[in-house]
Design a protein around this motif. Sequence first.
Motif, PDB file in Angstrom:
ATOM      1  N   GLY A  98       0.808  -1.214   0.000  1.00 41.42           N
ATOM      2  CA  GLY A  98       0.000   0.000   0.000  1.00 41.42           C
ATOM      3  C   GLY A  98       0.842   1.265   0.000  1.00 41.42           C
ATOM      4  N   PHE A  99       2.038   1.188   0.551  1.00 47.03           N
ATOM      5  CA  PHE A  99       2.951   2.331   0.551  1.00 47.03           C
ATOM      6  C   PHE A  99       3.744   2.443  -0.752  1.00 47.03           C
ATOM      7  CE2 PHE A  99       3.154   1.932   5.411  1.00 47.03           C
ATOM      8  CZ  PHE A  99       2.206   2.930   5.573  1.00 47.03           C
ATOM      9  N   GLY A 100       3.478   1.567  -1.700  1.00 49.79           N
ATOM     10  CA  GLY A 100       4.162   1.632  -2.988  1.00 49.79           C
ATOM     11  C   GLY A 100       5.582   1.110  -2.973  1.00 49.79           C
ATOM     12  N   LEU A 101       5.864   0.132  -2.099  1.00 50.56           N
ATOM     13  CA  LEU A 101       7.235  -0.372  -1.954  1.00 50.56           C
ATOM     14  C   LEU A 101       7.478  -1.705  -2.645  1.00 50.56           C
ATOM     15  CD1 LEU A 101       7.798   0.507   1.816  1.00 50.56           C
ATOM     16  CD2 LEU A 101       8.655   1.744  -0.189  1.00 50.56           C
ATOM     17  N   SER A 102       6.464  -2.259  -3.311  1.00 45.14           N
ATOM     18  CA  SER A 102       6.607  -3.587  -3.921  1.00 45.14           C
ATOM     19  C   SER A 102       7.728  -3.632  -4.941  1.00 45.14           C
ATOM     20  CB  SER A 102       5.284  -4.005  -4.575  1.00 45.14           C
ATOM     21  OG  SER A 102       4.276  -4.158  -3.604  1.00 45.14           O
ATOM     22  N   SER A 103       7.764  -2.655  -5.838  1.00 46.30           N
ATOM     23  CA  SER A 103       8.789  -2.640  -6.883  1.00 46.30           C
ATOM     24  C   SER A 103      10.184  -2.519  -6.289  1.00 46.30           C
ATOM     25  CB  SER A 103       8.533  -1.488  -7.859  1.00 46.30           C
ATOM     26  OG  SER A 103       9.555  -1.408  -8.833  1.00 46.30           O
ATOM     27  N   LEU A 104      10.317  -1.663  -5.279  1.00 48.21           N
ATOM     28  CA  LEU A 104      11.621  -1.479  -4.647  1.00 48.21           C
ATOM     29  C   LEU A 104      12.100  -2.781  -4.017  1.00 48.21           C
ATOM     30  CD1 LEU A 104      13.869   0.492  -3.599  1.00 48.21           C
ATOM     31  CD2 LEU A 104      12.452   0.764  -1.545  1.00 48.21           C
ATOM     32  N   MET A 105      11.213  -3.455  -3.314  1.00 50.56           N
ATOM     33  CA  MET A 105      11.599  -4.640  -2.553  1.00 50.56           C
ATOM     34  C   MET A 105      11.815  -5.859  -3.428  1.00 50.56           C
ATOM     35  SD  MET A 105       9.160  -4.363   0.836  1.00 50.56           S
ATOM     36  CE  MET A 105       9.581  -3.286   2.210  1.00 50.56           C
ATOM     37  N   THR A 106      10.952  -6.074  -4.393  1.00 46.04           N
ATOM     38  CA  THR A 106      10.990  -7.317  -5.169  1.00 46.04           C
ATOM     39  C   THR A 106      11.764  -7.210  -6.466  1.00 46.04           C
ATOM     40  OG1 THR A 106       8.892  -6.791  -6.273  1.00 46.04           O
ATOM     41  CG2 THR A 106       8.767  -8.007  -4.195  1.00 46.04           C
ATOM     42  N   GLU A 107      12.039  -6.010  -6.934  1.00 49.24           N
ATOM     43  CA  GLU A 107      12.750  -5.841  -8.212  1.00 49.24           C
ATOM     44  C   GLU A 107      14.093  -5.131  -8.028  1.00 49.24           C
ATOM     45  OE1 GLU A 107      10.184  -3.963 -11.045  1.00 49.24           O
ATOM     46  OE2 GLU A 107       8.483  -5.260 -10.587  1.00 49.24           O
ATOM     47  N   GLN A 108      14.063  -3.946  -7.444  1.00 52.08           N
ATOM     48  CA  GLN A 108      15.288  -3.151  -7.358  1.00 52.08           C
ATOM     49  C   GLN A 108      16.297  -3.737  -6.377  1.00 52.08           C
ATOM     50  OE1 GLN A 108      14.616   1.153  -7.050  1.00 52.08           O
ATOM     51  NE2 GLN A 108      12.545   0.876  -7.846  1.00 52.08           N
ATOM     52  N   ALA A 112      20.188  -5.057  -7.033  1.00 50.94           N
ATOM     53  CA  ALA A 112      21.316  -4.418  -6.344  1.00 50.94           C
ATOM     54  C   ALA A 112      21.986  -5.376  -5.358  1.00 50.94           C
ATOM     55  CB  ALA A 112      20.827  -3.175  -5.610  1.00 50.94           C
ATOM     56  N   ASN A 113      21.632  -6.676  -5.446  1.00 49.94           N
ATOM     57  CA  ASN A 113      22.206  -7.709  -4.571  1.00 49.94           C
ATOM     58  C   ASN A 113      21.905  -7.472  -3.087  1.00 49.94           C
ATOM     59  OD1 ASN A 113      23.412  -9.197  -6.708  1.00 49.94           O
ATOM     60  ND2 ASN A 113      25.107  -7.721  -6.764  1.00 49.94           N
ATOM     61  N   ILE A 114      20.759  -6.881  -2.838  1.00 55.67           N
ATOM     62  CA  ILE A 114      20.294  -6.729  -1.462  1.00 55.67           C
ATOM     63  C   ILE A 114      19.376  -7.908  -1.151  1.00 55.67           C
ATOM     64  CG2 ILE A 114      18.997  -5.310   0.165  1.00 55.67           C
ATOM     65  CD1 ILE A 114      19.752  -2.862  -1.515  1.00 55.67           C
ATOM     66  N   GLN A 115      19.748  -8.734  -0.204  1.00 54.72           N
ATOM     67  CA  GLN A 115      18.958  -9.906   0.150  1.00 54.72           C
ATOM     68  C   GLN A 115      17.738  -9.487   0.967  1.00 54.72           C
ATOM     69  OE1 GLN A 115      21.424 -12.790   2.113  1.00 54.72           O
ATOM     70  NE2 GLN A 115      23.042 -12.668   0.575  1.00 54.72           N
ATOM     71  N   LEU A 116      16.569  -9.946   0.531  1.00 49.83           N
ATOM     72  CA  LEU A 116      15.334  -9.633   1.235  1.00 49.83           C
ATOM     73  C   LEU A 116      14.687 -10.915   1.735  1.00 49.83           C
ATOM     74  CD1 LEU A 116      12.973  -7.784   2.106  1.00 49.83           C
ATOM     75  CD2 LEU A 116      11.998  -8.121  -0.179  1.00 49.83           C
ATOM     76  N   TYR A 117      14.345 -10.926   3.014  1.00 54.85           N
ATOM     77  CA  TYR A 117      13.618 -12.055   3.588  1.00 54.85           C
ATOM     78  C   TYR A 117      12.338 -11.531   4.223  1.00 54.85           C
ATOM     79  CZ  TYR A 117      12.378 -16.136   6.382  1.00 54.85           C
ATOM     80  OH  TYR A 117      11.707 -17.203   6.929  1.00 54.85           O
ATOM     81  N   GLU A 118      11.201 -12.131   3.854  1.00 55.42           N
ATOM     82  CA  GLU A 118       9.907 -11.773   4.427  1.00 55.42           C
ATOM     83  C   GLU A 118       9.508 -12.811   5.471  1.00 55.42           C
ATOM     84  OE1 GLU A 118       6.037 -10.152   2.278  1.00 55.42           O
ATOM     85  OE2 GLU A 118       6.069 -12.347   2.231  1.00 55.42           O
ATOM     86  N   TRP A 119       9.096 -12.354   6.626  1.00 57.22           N
ATOM     87  CA  TRP A 119       8.724 -13.241   7.729  1.00 57.22           C
ATOM     88  C   TRP A 119       7.730 -14.294   7.266  1.00 57.22           C
ATOM     89  CZ3 TRP A 119      10.863 -13.229  12.531  1.00 57.22           C
ATOM     90  CH2 TRP A 119      10.243 -13.992  13.522  1.00 57.22           C
TER      91      TRP A 119
END
Length: 238
Positions: A98-108, A112-119
């Motif tokens: 809802g805050f418009g962060l999907s593209s940043l988190m899942t694509e960008q 950029a080799n930033i590892q993302l883990y969702e609980w």
Amino acid sequence: MAGTIENRDVFLSKIAKQLGREPKTEMERPTWQYQPQDRVLKEATKDELVEFLVEQCKNIHTDIVLTNTANLPVDLQKVIENYGSQSVITWKDERFKGFGLSSLMTEQWPQANIQLYEWDSEQPQENIRQAEKANIGITISEITLAESGTAVLFSSKDKGRSVSFLPENSIILIPKSTIVPRMTQAARLISEKVRNGEQIASCINFITGPSNSADIEMILIVGVHGPMKATYIVIEDQ
């Protein structure tokens, strides 16, 4: 299963007798002449509460960023880069979308080799392992206390408290609408939810900046039992 109370009246009558008074069957809530808990910042507008929060963040060693939904991805990315852009753990929370962060988190971030883990509520041990190794934990405040600079986080199966405890750096998104003067208003909001029959988190965390501790000589140490650095990002949502 609801519990039952047995022999209450007999028990209370015995206590009253020992105290030399008649047992009371009803209690009236006292009306106090002075109620300072309601007077602090009572007339403050949301903008004034934000200004107070900004000043308080200086006292609790916390960075604060003021933004809106349109600029949030850019501003969040700047904070991520400032913290090293290594690995991030977040709650499983639809509000990020809802805050418009999907593209940043899942694509960008992957690019950029930033590892993302969702609980993941189905992977309790992995959640802890990921939280321990993550460089940054991102959560969202439910209620924010301007007076003390405190973010209130509600834990649930999708919102593990380890996300705000174990990573070295903590980022807490603060919708402007969540900001209230102080603990008094936060307690009332939680109480109202209970009275309305809403399901309340079994664990409610009141977090005031990074981890702080002081010994008997009042020497402040930051990062003893939690994040060493913290950033609040206040989002204009009204």
